[in-house]
Enzyme design. Structure first.
Site, PDB file in Angstrom:
ATOM      1  N   TRP A   1     -21.522 -40.838  16.082  1.00  0.00           N
ATOM      2  CA  TRP A   1     -21.835 -39.444  16.434  1.00  0.00           C
ATOM      3  C   TRP A   1     -23.330 -39.200  16.583  1.00  0.00           C
ATOM      4  O   TRP A   1     -23.759 -38.487  17.490  1.00  0.00           O
ATOM      5  CB  TRP A   1     -21.205 -38.484  15.426  1.00  0.00           C
ATOM      6  CG  TRP A   1     -19.718 -38.447  15.614  1.00  0.00           C
ATOM      7  CD1 TRP A   1     -18.773 -38.901  14.736  1.00  0.00           C
ATOM      8  CD2 TRP A   1     -18.992 -38.000  16.775  1.00  0.00           C
ATOM      9  NE1 TRP A   1     -17.517 -38.757  15.278  1.00  0.00           N
ATOM     10  CE2 TRP A   1     -17.619 -38.199  16.521  1.00  0.00           C
ATOM     11  CE3 TRP A   1     -19.378 -37.442  17.995  1.00  0.00           C
ATOM     12  CZ2 TRP A   1     -16.623 -37.868  17.446  1.00  0.00           C
ATOM     13  CZ3 TRP A   1     -18.382 -37.106  18.929  1.00  0.00           C
ATOM     14  CH2 TRP A   1     -17.024 -37.325  18.648  1.00  0.00           C
TER      15      TRP A   1
ATOM     16  N   LYS B   1     -12.633 -29.709  10.832  1.00  0.00           N
ATOM     17  CA  LYS B   1     -12.385 -30.720   9.802  1.00  0.00           C
ATOM     18  C   LYS B   1     -12.263 -30.056   8.428  1.00  0.00           C
ATOM     19  O   LYS B   1     -11.199 -30.060   7.848  1.00  0.00           O
ATOM     20  CB  LYS B   1     -13.491 -31.772   9.803  1.00  0.00           C
ATOM     21  CG  LYS B   1     -13.514 -32.539  11.126  1.00  0.00           C
ATOM     22  CD  LYS B   1     -14.857 -33.111  11.440  1.00  0.00           C
ATOM     23  CE  LYS B   1     -15.015 -33.464  12.897  1.00  0.00           C
ATOM     24  NZ  LYS B   1     -14.008 -34.335  13.447  1.00  0.00           N
TER      25      LYS B   1
ATOM     26  N   ASP C   1     -26.210 -32.663  11.524  1.00  0.00           N
ATOM     27  CA  ASP C   1     -24.822 -32.490  11.924  1.00  0.00           C
ATOM     28  C   ASP C   1     -23.966 -32.689  10.675  1.00  0.00           C
ATOM     29  O   ASP C   1     -23.846 -33.803  10.164  1.00  0.00           O
ATOM     30  CB  ASP C   1     -24.472 -33.540  12.996  1.00  0.00           C
ATOM     31  CG  ASP C   1     -22.992 -33.539  13.375  1.00  0.00           C
ATOM     32  OD1 ASP C   1     -22.230 -32.714  12.823  1.00  0.00           O
ATOM     33  OD2 ASP C   1     -22.611 -34.360  14.236  1.00  0.00           O
TER      34      ASP C   1
HETATM   35  C1  LIG Z   1     -19.793 -35.793  12.848  1.00  0.00           C
HETATM   36  C2  LIG Z   1     -19.295 -35.271  14.153  1.00  0.00           C
HETATM   37  N1  LIG Z   1     -20.169 -34.701  14.998  1.00  0.00           N
HETATM   38  C3  LIG Z   1     -19.784 -34.228  16.203  1.00  0.00           C
HETATM   39  C4  LIG Z   1     -18.472 -34.331  16.618  1.00  0.00           C
HETATM   40  C5  LIG Z   1     -18.083 -33.829  17.972  1.00  0.00           C
HETATM   41  O1  LIG Z   1     -17.386 -32.657  17.838  1.00  0.00           O
HETATM   42  P1  LIG Z   1     -16.584 -31.999  19.047  1.00  0.00           P
HETATM   43  O2  LIG Z   1     -15.418 -32.873  19.332  1.00  0.00           O
HETATM   44  O3  LIG Z   1     -16.210 -30.661  18.474  1.00  0.00           O
HETATM   45  O4  LIG Z   1     -17.507 -31.890  20.200  1.00  0.00           O
HETATM   46  C6  LIG Z   1     -17.520 -34.900  15.762  1.00  0.00           C
HETATM   47  C7  LIG Z   1     -16.116 -34.990  16.189  1.00  0.00           C
HETATM   48  O5  LIG Z   1     -15.255 -35.528  15.545  1.00  0.00           O
HETATM   49  C8  LIG Z   1     -17.946 -35.398  14.515  1.00  0.00           C
HETATM   50  O6  LIG Z   1     -17.085 -35.981  13.684  1.00  0.00           O
END
Ligand SMILES: Cc1ncc(COP(=O)(O)O)c(C=O)c1O
Length: 370
Positions: free
Chosen positions: A107, A200, A176
């Site tokens: 990520w 989540k 994040d």
């Molecule tokens: C740590 C983290 N950041 C960002 C995201 C991306 O999120 P989205 O699918 O809502 O764009 C995720 C998705 O699982 C994630 O686990």
């Protein structure tokens, strides 16, 4: 009608919601508090919706003890939307347009790649050959001209979680927290921006919570889509455009559930207990189960492991997953990029849920360990 079968959902997100939240939402779905309409049909310009969104904000402020000089906004676009929003809103803080990225998993790697569209990205440590640890911060090469330092507190795919908040001095720290938000207390004052998709730990897909320090507003690039502009959204109390109303409503119910269940301190304790139950089985399995992540960076939220060896015996792993489904445990398959097994243990997962998985792991091991 048959009784609903009791399925345990170990999905990485969208993930399990507390049962009481689902019941409450069901109760209110057709007639929200006697208004005669559903939340799904309610205008975001009504005083009733205003109450829903402000209640969610206040609960979040209370749970995380957010200082007054921080704005809380609720946006669409998910975590990935924030991969763009962060550089678009913050890179203008300094002329050099450099951003420091700590890449510890899939990520943060995606976030860094997206930032390259708007910033000169400085990777603060050499690329890792595998995402199994957080490199020692004493070896990070932070650029003093960077507009911000970015990291991901919990890498959902690789199961790598920071066990500390990086000390970046006066630099603007961005995090994040999508997959470990509200699973432990956090000193918000150490951060410039924190963001988290709700799907989540705090609700369902569609809404992303953003906490931003006031003095960082107003540096947005003119190319920034207005719906992602932190200043515009905070001046309009997240109502510049139509927010994801139902997701905001569900998030409010989950935040209330967290508060009623002891807040983030209790969630932290519970997360420790639940994840330790699984790591103990792994560590006592004589190599039958293998978690590749270094101990101090093992995630309390997403526990990835292989079966048979560190590379994984795919036939055995398939058997494990098939058997789990027979026992009504779903979504235990590892992310497609890493394979193996991943058990996600977010706030709504109970000790009993994790006991069910533990029992399966133990009996599967007894049956298949040579
Ligand atoms: C740590 C983290 N950041 C960002 C995201 C991306 O999120 P989205 O699918 O809502 O764009 C995720 C998705 O699982 C994630 O686990």
């Amino acid at each position: 009608m048959d009784a609903q079968k009791h399925v345990t959902n170990f999905g990485a997100g969208p993930a399990k919601l507390p049962h009481s939240v689902l019941l409450e939402a069901q109760k209110e779905l057709l007639d929200y508090k006697g208004l005669g309409i559903s939340v799904l049909e309610m205008s975001h310009r009504t005083s009733d919706f205003s109450k829903i969104i402000r209640t969610a904000e206040n609960l979040l402020r209370e749970l995380l003890n957010i200082p007054d000089n921080y704005k809380v906004i609720f946006l669409q676009g998910g975590g990935s939307g924030q991969f763009s929003a962060v550089p678009l809103n913050l890179i203008g803080l300094k002329e050099a347009r450099i951003a420091d990225y700590v890449v510890t998993g899939g990520w943060s790697a995606k976030a860094a790649k997206e930032a390259e569209k708007y910033a000169k990205v400085n990777l603060v440590h050499p690329k890792l050959s595998s995402y199994t640890k957080v490199p020692d911060p004493s070896a990070w090469n932070l650029n003093p001209d960077a507009s911000y330092v970015y990291y991901c507190a919990n890498e959902t795919v690789h199961g790598v979680e920071f066990d500390f908040v990086p000390d970046v001095g006066k630099a603007v720290l961005v995090c994040d927290m999508s997959s470990n938000f509200l699973s432990r207390p956090v000193d918000v004052s150490k951060f410039g921006v924190i963001f988290a998709g709700a799907q989540k730990n705090i609700g369902t897909a569609g809404v992303t919570a953003v906490i931003v320090r006031e003095d960082l507003l107003g540096f947005t690039l003119k190319e920034c889509p207005i719906a992602l502009d932190y200043k515009t959204q905070s001046e309009n109390a997240s109502l510049y455009n139509t927010p994801p109303c139902f997701s905001v409503y569900i998030m409010g119910l989950v935040l209330e559930w967290i508060k009623n269940n002891g807040g983030v301190v209790a969630m932290d304790k519970l997360s420790q207990t639940k994840s330790q139950m699984i790591y103990d089985i792994i560590d006592n399995s004589n190599g039958f189960y293998v978690c590749p992540v270094e101990r101090k960076n093992r995630s309390r939220m997403n526990v990835p492991f292989r079966i048979g060896s560190i590379k994984g015996d795919e036939a055995l792993e398939k058997k494990f997953l098939d058997k789990a489904v027979e026992y009504n445990m779903i979504s235990l398959k590892g992310h497609r990029s890493v394979g193996g097994i991943r058990a996600s243990l977010y706030n709504a997962l109970t000790i009993e849920d994790v006991q069910k998985l533990s029992a399966h792991m133990k009996s599967f091991m007894e049956m298949h360990q040579s």
